[in-house]
Design a protein around this motif. Structure first.
Motif, PDB file in Angstrom:
ATOM      1  N   ASP A 182      20.836  44.297  39.328  1.00 38.50           N
ATOM      2  CA  ASP A 182      22.503  43.943  39.635  1.00 38.50           C
ATOM      3  C   ASP A 182      22.770  43.933  41.044  1.00 38.50           C
ATOM      4  OD1 ASP A 182      25.154  44.073  38.980  1.00 38.50           O
ATOM      5  OD2 ASP A 182      25.204  46.231  38.597  1.00 38.50           O
ATOM      6  N   TYR A 213      25.519  36.135  36.681  1.00 38.91           N
ATOM      7  CA  TYR A 213      26.338  36.374  37.637  1.00 38.91           C
ATOM      8  C   TYR A 213      27.634  37.119  37.528  1.00 38.91           C
ATOM      9  CZ  TYR A 213      29.536  35.198  41.336  1.00 38.91           C
ATOM     10  OH  TYR A 213      30.634  35.055  42.555  1.00 38.91           O
ATOM     11  N   LYS A 214      28.087  38.032  38.122  1.00 37.64           N
ATOM     12  CA  LYS A 214      29.268  38.704  37.972  1.00 37.64           C
ATOM     13  C   LYS A 214      30.082  38.450  39.029  1.00 37.64           C
ATOM     14  CE  LYS A 214      26.526  42.658  35.575  1.00 37.64           C
ATOM     15  NZ  LYS A 214      26.251  43.929  35.935  1.00 37.64           N
ATOM     16  N   GLU A 215      31.069  38.133  38.515  1.00 33.97           N
ATOM     17  CA  GLU A 215      32.343  37.862  39.568  1.00 33.97           C
ATOM     18  C   GLU A 215      32.682  39.058  40.437  1.00 33.97           C
ATOM     19  OE1 GLU A 215      34.445  35.006  41.744  1.00 33.97           O
ATOM     20  OE2 GLU A 215      33.484  34.427  39.797  1.00 33.97           O
ATOM     21  N   GLU A 216      32.925  39.981  39.532  1.00 30.46           N
ATOM     22  CA  GLU A 216      32.996  41.319  40.330  1.00 30.46           C
ATOM     23  C   GLU A 216      32.174  41.729  41.392  1.00 30.46           C
ATOM     24  OE1 GLU A 216      31.405  42.452  36.366  1.00 30.46           O
ATOM     25  OE2 GLU A 216      32.457  40.905  37.205  1.00 30.46           O
ATOM     26  N   ASN A 217      31.081  41.059  41.362  1.00 28.07           N
ATOM     27  CA  ASN A 217      29.943  41.501  42.542  1.00 28.07           C
ATOM     28  C   ASN A 217      30.234  40.662  43.714  1.00 28.07           C
ATOM     29  OD1 ASN A 217      28.859  43.762  41.157  1.00 28.07           O
ATOM     30  ND2 ASN A 217      26.941  42.463  40.464  1.00 28.07           N
TER      31      ASN A 217
END
Length: 333
Positions: A182, A213-217
């Motif tokens: 993560d 892929y996490k936009e919040e990251n």
């Protein structure tokens, strides 16, 4: 109708010889036979080639303009640090580097800096990405332009860049091999192409490993124009952060410490550039070292080649860096 300017390339094509041979002949340099030298000069006159006041190919006393956008200048500026190293290497070659910082409004409006409008320099290096309007104005001058640390495919300028996509990929792979899946990215990929390329390298590795892929990251460190903004970390943190540069990595570590978190025991942080702006810091940041020395040498090589042959074009040169492992990206416990 305006007549097309005759170049050394035109002469070379007419006689089926290389541009280097034409350049040597016109400058009366060694390496060209007398008969061929006279043929080249005769063909040059026939085609209407405009001879320089001096065809002696030398960089001695050449004045090279170095342009930096105002937003890149500050305490311990990365680009001012590069300028100092560039100035030293230019001096070693007998050349003079002249710096001009371009104000934001002038850059946006495409207003030429004084060193160009006053015709004070023979060649120009642009340090750091700049606005399209400014590049358009530079292009119209007909001056020899070299882009340093960025490229723009819409302009026929030579460029010297780092291996940003590869570097972003390797930094993300490093974190993955340390046990982190993560992984967040700190930087605004809309602000500069170098950050975009590092982000693309990061995304490429996630895709290769089928990691969502996490936009919040994605955490922004500057606005779309490249101006620094306050970093706001998400409430739910990833296991690790890949920061687009070392100064941002320092800021992230400070923010994490304010939350009572330890780096790397609780969360890993890695940077990029290997340029320590916080000389008094105790942070030993794992980073990707950009090969600035090679980039400067490549830039000067282009300048020298163009002084000998004004028609010389090199394209984009990529200099490869390497990962520097320190403490902030250590293995997940």
């Amino acid at each position: 109708m305006q007549t097309k300017k005759v170049t050394m390339k035109d002469i070379a094509q007419e006689l089926d010889v290389s541009i280097v041979t034409v350049s040597k002949a016109l400058a009366d340099k060694e390496g060209v036979g007398d008969e061929l030298r006279e043929q080249i000069k005769e063909k040059a006159r026939e085609l209407g080639y405009v001879f320089k006041k001096s065809q002696v190919n030398s960089t001695t006393s050449m004045r090279v303009g170095v342009i930096i956008a105002e937003r890149y200048v500050g305490d311990n500026s990365f680009y001012l640090n590069i300028y100092q190293k560039l100035l030293y290497e230019l001096a070693r070659k007998g050349m003079m580097g002249i710096l001009e910082v371009v104000r934001d409004n002038d850059e946006r409006q495409g207003k030429l800096p004084s060193l160009i409008s006053l015709d004070s320099v023979e060649q120009i290096i642009v340090l750091g990405e700049t606005y399209r309007t400014f590049l358009e104005s530079l292009e119209k001058t007909g001056k020899s332009i070299i882009l340093f640390d960025f490229e723009n495919e819409d302009f026929d300028f030579d460029a010297v860049v780092g291996d940003n996509v590869n570097g972003g990929y390797l930094m993300t792979r490093y974190l993955f091999k340390q046990g982190y899946e993560d992984i967040g990215f700190v930087g605004n990929f809309r602000s500069t192409r170098s950050i975009l390329d590092r982000f693309l390298g990061y995304r490429k590795y996630l895709i290769m490993k089928e990691i969502p892929y996490k936009e919040e990251n994605l955490v922004l460190d500057r606005d779309d124009d490249g101006r620094i903004i306050d970093i706001v970390l998400p409430d739910k943190l990833p296991q690790a952060f890949f920061c687009n540069c070392d100064s941002v990595a320092h800021k992230c570590i400070d923010l994490l410490k304010e939350r009572g978190l330890r780096v790397p025991e609780d969360i890993a942080v890695v940077g990029y550039d290997d340029y320590d702006m916080q000389s008094g810091s105790d942070y030993k940041i794992t980073t990707y070292r950009v090969n600035i020395h090679e980039m400067i040498n490549q830039c000067i090589n282009i300048i020298v080649q163009r002084s000998e042959n004004p028609d010389y074009r090199h394209g984009t040169t990529v200099s490869y860096g390497r990962l520097i492992e320190r403490e902030t990206g250590s293995k997940k416990k």
